[in-house]
Design an enzyme around this catalytic site. Structure first.
Site, PDB file in Angstrom:
ATOM      1  N   GLY A 122     -96.494  -6.176 -59.520  1.00  0.00           N
ATOM      2  CA  GLY A 122     -96.431  -5.222 -59.997  1.00  0.00           C
ATOM      3  C   GLY A 122     -97.585  -3.866 -60.153  1.00  0.00           C
ATOM      4  CB  ALA A 189    -125.081 -26.363 -54.159  1.00  0.00           C
ATOM      5  CB  ILE A 192    -115.842 -24.186 -56.336  1.00  0.00           C
ATOM      6  CG1 ILE A 192    -114.668 -23.031 -57.548  1.00  0.00           C
ATOM      7  CG2 ILE A 192    -114.941 -24.360 -55.616  1.00  0.00           C
ATOM      8  CD1 ILE A 192    -114.097 -21.891 -57.282  1.00  0.00           C
ATOM      9  CD  GLU A 211    -126.557 -21.415 -53.736  1.00  0.00           C
ATOM     10  OE1 GLU A 211    -125.588 -22.178 -54.630  1.00  0.00           O
ATOM     11  OE2 GLU A 211    -126.644 -20.415 -54.279  1.00  0.00           O
ATOM     12  CG  ASP A 319    -110.497 -15.111 -63.115  1.00  0.00           C
ATOM     13  OD1 ASP A 319    -110.971 -15.465 -64.832  1.00  0.00           O
ATOM     14  OD2 ASP A 319    -110.236 -15.941 -62.291  1.00  0.00           O
ATOM     15  CB  ALA A 327    -108.736 -21.021 -67.787  1.00  0.00           C
ATOM     16  CG  HIS A 451    -122.994 -46.490 -85.672  1.00  0.00           C
ATOM     17  ND1 HIS A 451    -123.484 -45.798 -84.311  1.00  0.00           N
ATOM     18  CD2 HIS A 451    -122.629 -47.697 -85.582  1.00  0.00           C
ATOM     19  CE1 HIS A 451    -124.334 -46.628 -84.017  1.00  0.00           C
ATOM     20  NE2 HIS A 451    -123.185 -47.829 -85.202  1.00  0.00           N
TER      21      HIS A 451
HETATM   22  P1  FAD Z   1    -105.149 -16.314 -62.763  1.00  0.00           P
HETATM   23  O1  FAD Z   1    -104.953 -17.504 -63.228  1.00  0.00           O
HETATM   24  O2  FAD Z   1    -105.502 -15.108 -61.108  1.00  0.00           O
HETATM   25  O3  FAD Z   1    -103.602 -16.008 -62.629  1.00  0.00           O
HETATM   26  C1  FAD Z   1    -102.822 -14.300 -62.148  1.00  0.00           C
HETATM   27  C2  FAD Z   1    -102.067 -13.949 -61.474  1.00  0.00           C
HETATM   28  O4  FAD Z   1    -100.915 -12.859 -61.931  1.00  0.00           O
HETATM   29  C3  FAD Z   1    -100.718 -14.958 -60.705  1.00  0.00           C
HETATM   30  O5  FAD Z   1    -100.190 -15.419 -61.067  1.00  0.00           O
HETATM   31  C4  FAD Z   1    -101.132 -13.995 -59.950  1.00  0.00           C
HETATM   32  O6  FAD Z   1     -99.886 -14.216 -58.662  1.00  0.00           O
HETATM   33  C5  FAD Z   1    -100.735 -12.485 -60.411  1.00  0.00           C
HETATM   34  N1  FAD Z   1    -100.168 -11.129 -60.341  1.00  0.00           N
HETATM   35  C6  FAD Z   1    -101.734 -10.707 -59.312  1.00  0.00           C
HETATM   36  N2  FAD Z   1    -101.600  -9.058 -59.126  1.00  0.00           N
HETATM   37  C7  FAD Z   1     -99.961  -9.278 -59.540  1.00  0.00           C
HETATM   38  C8  FAD Z   1     -99.505  -7.944 -59.405  1.00  0.00           C
HETATM   39  N3  FAD Z   1     -99.438  -6.499 -58.820  1.00  0.00           N
HETATM   40  N4  FAD Z   1     -98.277  -7.865 -59.407  1.00  0.00           N
HETATM   41  C9  FAD Z   1     -97.683  -9.165 -60.325  1.00  0.00           C
HETATM   42  N5  FAD Z   1     -97.735 -10.448 -60.363  1.00  0.00           N
HETATM   43  C10 FAD Z   1     -99.511 -10.258 -59.801  1.00  0.00           C
HETATM   44  N6  FAD Z   1    -111.921 -21.810 -65.174  1.00  0.00           N
HETATM   45  C11 FAD Z   1    -111.839 -22.912 -66.139  1.00  0.00           C
HETATM   46  O7  FAD Z   1    -111.863 -22.373 -67.335  1.00  0.00           O
HETATM   47  N7  FAD Z   1    -111.934 -24.035 -66.704  1.00  0.00           N
HETATM   48  C12 FAD Z   1    -111.813 -24.582 -65.072  1.00  0.00           C
HETATM   49  O8  FAD Z   1    -112.237 -26.162 -64.695  1.00  0.00           O
HETATM   50  C13 FAD Z   1    -111.541 -23.994 -63.931  1.00  0.00           C
HETATM   51  N8  FAD Z   1    -111.324 -24.782 -62.437  1.00  0.00           N
HETATM   52  C14 FAD Z   1    -111.069 -24.113 -61.696  1.00  0.00           C
HETATM   53  C15 FAD Z   1    -110.652 -24.546 -60.848  1.00  0.00           C
HETATM   54  C16 FAD Z   1    -110.992 -23.927 -59.228  1.00  0.00           C
HETATM   55  C17 FAD Z   1    -110.669 -24.248 -57.616  1.00  0.00           C
HETATM   56  C18 FAD Z   1    -110.387 -22.860 -59.439  1.00  0.00           C
HETATM   57  C19 FAD Z   1    -110.326 -22.291 -58.236  1.00  0.00           C
HETATM   58  C20 FAD Z   1    -110.785 -22.221 -60.289  1.00  0.00           C
HETATM   59  C21 FAD Z   1    -111.231 -22.471 -62.147  1.00  0.00           C
HETATM   60  N9  FAD Z   1    -111.218 -21.815 -62.997  1.00  0.00           N
HETATM   61  C22 FAD Z   1    -111.327 -22.866 -63.777  1.00  0.00           C
HETATM   62  C23 FAD Z   1    -110.783 -20.939 -62.709  1.00  0.00           C
HETATM   63  C24 FAD Z   1    -109.232 -20.288 -63.459  1.00  0.00           C
HETATM   64  O9  FAD Z   1    -108.907 -20.594 -62.572  1.00  0.00           O
HETATM   65  C25 FAD Z   1    -109.660 -18.718 -63.660  1.00  0.00           C
HETATM   66  O10 FAD Z   1    -110.366 -18.219 -64.767  1.00  0.00           O
HETATM   67  C26 FAD Z   1    -108.390 -18.049 -63.952  1.00  0.00           C
HETATM   68  O11 FAD Z   1    -106.851 -18.744 -63.727  1.00  0.00           O
HETATM   69  C27 FAD Z   1    -107.847 -16.738 -64.796  1.00  0.00           C
HETATM   70  O12 FAD Z   1    -107.534 -16.342 -66.048  1.00  0.00           O
HETATM   71  P2  FAD Z   1    -106.382 -15.102 -64.917  1.00  0.00           P
HETATM   72  O13 FAD Z   1    -104.899 -14.956 -66.070  1.00  0.00           O
HETATM   73  O14 FAD Z   1    -107.829 -13.887 -65.113  1.00  0.00           O
HETATM   74  O15 FAD Z   1    -105.924 -14.980 -63.693  1.00  0.00           O
HETATM   75  P1  NAD Z   2    -119.612 -19.816 -58.098  1.00  0.00           P
HETATM   76  O1  NAD Z   2    -120.578 -18.514 -59.156  1.00  0.00           O
HETATM   77  O2  NAD Z   2    -119.925 -20.585 -59.559  1.00  0.00           O
HETATM   78  O3  NAD Z   2    -121.295 -20.436 -57.514  1.00  0.00           O
HETATM   79  C1  NAD Z   2    -121.076 -20.105 -56.029  1.00  0.00           C
HETATM   80  C2  NAD Z   2    -122.346 -20.507 -55.827  1.00  0.00           C
HETATM   81  O4  NAD Z   2    -122.123 -20.369 -53.783  1.00  0.00           O
HETATM   82  C3  NAD Z   2    -123.133 -19.739 -56.419  1.00  0.00           C
HETATM   83  O5  NAD Z   2    -124.172 -20.321 -56.152  1.00  0.00           O
HETATM   84  C4  NAD Z   2    -123.998 -18.509 -54.906  1.00  0.00           C
HETATM   85  O6  NAD Z   2    -125.297 -18.490 -55.325  1.00  0.00           O
HETATM   86  C5  NAD Z   2    -123.354 -19.502 -53.825  1.00  0.00           C
HETATM   87  N1  NAD Z   2    -123.464 -18.464 -52.371  1.00  0.00           N
HETATM   88  C6  NAD Z   2    -123.112 -16.942 -52.720  1.00  0.00           C
HETATM   89  N2  NAD Z   2    -122.627 -17.123 -51.622  1.00  0.00           N
HETATM   90  C7  NAD Z   2    -123.422 -17.632 -50.267  1.00  0.00           C
HETATM   91  C8  NAD Z   2    -123.746 -17.537 -48.992  1.00  0.00           C
HETATM   92  N3  NAD Z   2    -123.408 -17.053 -48.325  1.00  0.00           N
HETATM   93  N4  NAD Z   2    -124.155 -18.992 -48.780  1.00  0.00           N
HETATM   94  C9  NAD Z   2    -124.839 -19.835 -50.034  1.00  0.00           C
HETATM   95  N5  NAD Z   2    -124.039 -19.916 -50.860  1.00  0.00           N
HETATM   96  C10 NAD Z   2    -124.152 -18.924 -50.886  1.00  0.00           C
HETATM   97  O7  NAD Z   2    -118.281 -19.730 -58.076  1.00  0.00           O
HETATM   98  P2  NAD Z   2    -117.530 -20.597 -57.287  1.00  0.00           P
HETATM   99  O8  NAD Z   2    -117.786 -21.692 -57.495  1.00  0.00           O
HETATM  100  O9  NAD Z   2    -116.836 -20.097 -55.854  1.00  0.00           O
HETATM  101  O10 NAD Z   2    -116.419 -20.341 -58.913  1.00  0.00           O
HETATM  102  C11 NAD Z   2    -115.815 -19.087 -59.000  1.00  0.00           C
HETATM  103  C12 NAD Z   2    -115.037 -18.732 -60.457  1.00  0.00           C
HETATM  104  O11 NAD Z   2    -114.260 -19.799 -60.626  1.00  0.00           O
HETATM  105  C13 NAD Z   2    -116.871 -18.673 -61.454  1.00  0.00           C
HETATM  106  O12 NAD Z   2    -116.790 -18.148 -61.653  1.00  0.00           O
HETATM  107  C14 NAD Z   2    -116.300 -20.099 -61.911  1.00  0.00           C
HETATM  108  O13 NAD Z   2    -116.346 -19.417 -63.805  1.00  0.00           O
HETATM  109  C15 NAD Z   2    -114.618 -20.570 -61.758  1.00  0.00           C
HETATM  110  N6  NAD Z   2    -114.516 -21.522 -61.853  1.00  0.00           N
HETATM  111  C16 NAD Z   2    -114.244 -22.082 -63.184  1.00  0.00           C
HETATM  112  C17 NAD Z   2    -114.797 -24.205 -63.473  1.00  0.00           C
HETATM  113  C18 NAD Z   2    -115.168 -24.828 -64.638  1.00  0.00           C
HETATM  114  O14 NAD Z   2    -114.975 -23.540 -65.648  1.00  0.00           O
HETATM  115  N7  NAD Z   2    -114.564 -25.677 -64.408  1.00  0.00           N
HETATM  116  C19 NAD Z   2    -114.695 -24.277 -62.050  1.00  0.00           C
HETATM  117  C20 NAD Z   2    -113.767 -23.874 -60.862  1.00  0.00           C
HETATM  118  C21 NAD Z   2    -114.399 -22.704 -61.225  1.00  0.00           C
END
Ligand code: FAD
Ligand code: NAD
Length: 478
Positions: A122, A189, A192, A211, A319, A327, A451
């Site tokens: 879209g 670090a 993720i 890091e 995001d 999420a 408790h």
């Molecule tokens: P997304 O989940 O990225 O969804 C966007 C959707 O839009 C996708 O399905 C994509 O295909 C679709 N889209 C994009 N552009 C278009 C377009 N032009 N037309 C139609 N469709 C389109 N967050 C947490 O809170 N807890 C966690 O434990 C956590 N763990 C994570 C672990 C990892 C490895 C990663 C990578 C992220 C994690 N996150 C976690 C972050 C979380 O996944 C995101 O914050 C969340 O998915 C964002 O939701 P969103 O709906 O904004 O976008």
């Molecule tokens: P992050 O911002 O948590 O960590 C990235 C790290 O990489 C930072 O500490 C940064 O200083 C470092 N960095 C950046 N550039 C670098 C470089 N060139 N060399 C070495 N270190 C460098 O990002 P992420 O871990 O990639 O996660 C992305 C997003 O996904 C986060 O914003 C997080 O909120 C979301 N996420 C959330 C969860 C959760 O809620 N449990 C889990 C996974 C991801």
């Protein structure tokens, strides 16, 4: 009449699909446009979170935790399982099944709520029109009274470590390794890096995290970051601070990483390398230049506190907008926008969005850190309580960490809660509820906590705010 409104949501991640379901529940005529499709050409719902984020990473964290417990912790309970072996293929199969169940669940929910699904990419045009490019290249145009942009984010790439989906991978690739790497490098670090580094570390990889910053987890309360560094070191995660990767060379299914650590040039070899240096909003081709939507200086879609963009009737959530990439933050923005479209001025409280790192122990936080309160000149009281003094934590052998509460010195209101330890995520959620109700340390002090539970650490931390903890000698007295 708001019920006649037509809403088009672009993206079905946790921000988009929750917004769509809420809109439909409120009687709005709702369509979701989703670009992601599987190898059979069927739409994939749930976005990053369900497919390659929160859910698959937690499935692997839980599997690897059970493995590590069987290997390292069962014996002390008198359980002899010998030397456990990990079957990576089975672990991945289970993870994929969890993902399929949940993404299928979203599909059913959209259908059940009467949300129309349009497959394709879209793009917002002027006048709240959405041009959809379908998989076969054909285009169609939808028209909405309101459009919600929920296109999510994608991993940031860095030139010294280009991903090849084999040896150097991003978070998505790190969720699909077919074997445990002997040596695993991780750039970043952050959340993720720590979660996926933990998964493979527990299964036997030697994990080194590079890091760039001088400080570890600088966004967390400093006391928590310090404890986390200690715990991860004990677990074998080798975290190198002030370490900047300058280049990589892939050869024979392995990678040599060149980096500078505190100014000194070094190299190190790994079997696999994960690049986890952050994520960026997915805005490419999402809106036309004359759509009225603008971006902020960091490339996020510009929105106000209620997620309205500068274009009338166009909203953006999740995001792709400012704030933490979480999420639950995106989902609640989706709910807020749906309510606002329907006419109710609901406002999300951004001060009460919890963040969690799902390592073991978990790390969780809501509200202000102690260093933020100091920097803002707020007069505060702090109280923390260690899990080592909690009966339930002793009984389960989960004694690392503590709960820390920060309260306003004058009003006693809770301003921040931080925990590292068993069930930290759920304990901090109790503090989210407390803070949403404007609760004070005294409120928590006077409540009854079951408790023996891990929650007693919250009770004791609240008492410690006034130097009145029962199960620990207090440094200060009220
Ligand atoms: P997304 O989940 O990225 O969804 C966007 C959707 O839009 C996708 O399905 C994509 O295909 C679709 N889209 C994009 N552009 C278009 C377009 N032009 N037309 C139609 N469709 C389109 N967050 C947490 O809170 N807890 C966690 O434990 C956590 N763990 C994570 C672990 C990892 C490895 C990663 C990578 C992220 C994690 N996150 C976690 C972050 C979380 O996944 C995101 O914050 C969340 O998915 C964002 O939701 P969103 O709906 O904004 O976008
Ligand atoms: P992050 O911002 O948590 O960590 C990235 C790290 O990489 C930072 O500490 C940064 O200083 C470092 N960095 C950046 N550039 C670098 C470089 N060139 N060399 C070495 N270190 C460098 O990002 P992420 O871990 O990639 O996660 C992305 C997003 O996904 C986060 O914003 C997080 O909120 C979301 N996420 C959330 C969860 C959760 O809620 N449990 C889990 C996974 C991801």
């Amino acid at each position: 009449m708001s019920d006649a409104y037509t809403v088009i949501v672009i993206g079905s991640g946790p921000a988009g699909y929750v917004c769509a379901i809420k809109c439909a529940q409120l009687g709005l005529n709702t369509t979701v446009v989703e670009a992601w499709s599987d190898d059979k050409g069927k739409p994939v719902f749930g976005g990053t979170c369900l497919n390659v984020g929160c859910i698959p990473s937690k499935a692997l964290l839980d599997s690897s935790h059970k493995f590590a417990e069987a290997r390292d912790d069962f014996a002390v309970h008198g359980i002899d399982v010998g030397r456990p072996a990990i079957n990576v293929a089975s672990m991945m199969k289970r993870k994929n099944k969890v993902v399929t169940q949940l993404t299928g669940g979203v599909s059913s929910l959209l259908q059940h709520n009467g949300v129309t699904v349009v497959q394709g990419s879209g793009k917002l045009l002027a006048g709240r029109k959405v041009e959809v490019t379908h998989a076969d290249g054909t285009k169609s145009v939808l028209s909405g009274d309101h459009v919600v942009l929920a296109a999510g984010s994608e991993p940031v790439a860095i030139p010294p470590a280009p991903t090849d989906d084999a040896v150097i991978v991003d978070s998505t690739g790190a969720l699909t390794f077919d074997a445990v790497p002997k040596r695993l490098g991780v750039i970043g670090a952050g959340v993720i890096g720590l979660e996926l580094g933990s998964v493979w570390g527990r299964l036997g990889s030697e994990v080194v995290l590079f890091e760039a910053l001088d400080d570890f987890l600088p966004m967390m309360d400093a006391q928590v970051s310090k404890e986390a560094a200690k715990v991860f070191k004990k677990q074998g995660l080798d975290i190198r601070l002030s370490a900047l990767v300058t280049g990589t060379e892939v050869k024979n299914d392995a990678v040599t990483v060149s980096y500078t650590e505190k100014g000194e040039s070094k190299t190190e070899a790994f079997d696999r390398l994960i690049v986890a240096v952050g994520r960026r909003p997915r805005t490419k081709d999402l809106f036309a230049s004359d759509s009225g939507v603008t971006m902020d200086e960091r490339g996020f879609v510009f929105v106000n506190d209620s997620c309205a963009t500068e274009a009338p009737g166009v909203w953006a959530v999740g995001d792709i907008v400012r704030g933490p990439m979480l999420a639950h933050k995106g989902s609640e923005e989706g709910v807020m926008v749906a309510e606002r479209i329907h006419g109710k001025p609901v406002q999300l409280n951004y001060d009460c969005v919890p963040s969690i790192i799902y390592t073991h122990p978990e790390i969780a936080a809501v509200g202000k850190t102690e260093q933020e309160l100091k920097a803002e000149g707020v007069d505060y009281k702090a109280g923390s309580f260690p899990f080592a003094a909690i009966g339930r934590a002793q009984a389960s052998g989960e004694t690392d960490g503590f709960v820390k509460l920060l309260a306003d010195a004058k009003t006693d209101r809770i301003l921040g809660a931080h925990a590292i330890g068993p069930s930290a995520a759920d304990l901090v959620q109790q503090m989210v509820i407390t803070m949403e109700f404007g609760g004070s340390a005294e409120d928590l002090q006077l409540m009854v906590f079951g408790h023996p539970t891990m929650s007693e650490a919250v009770h004791e931390a609240a008492l410690a705010v006034d130097g009145m903890a029962i199960h620990m000698p207090n440094k200060k007295r009220r």
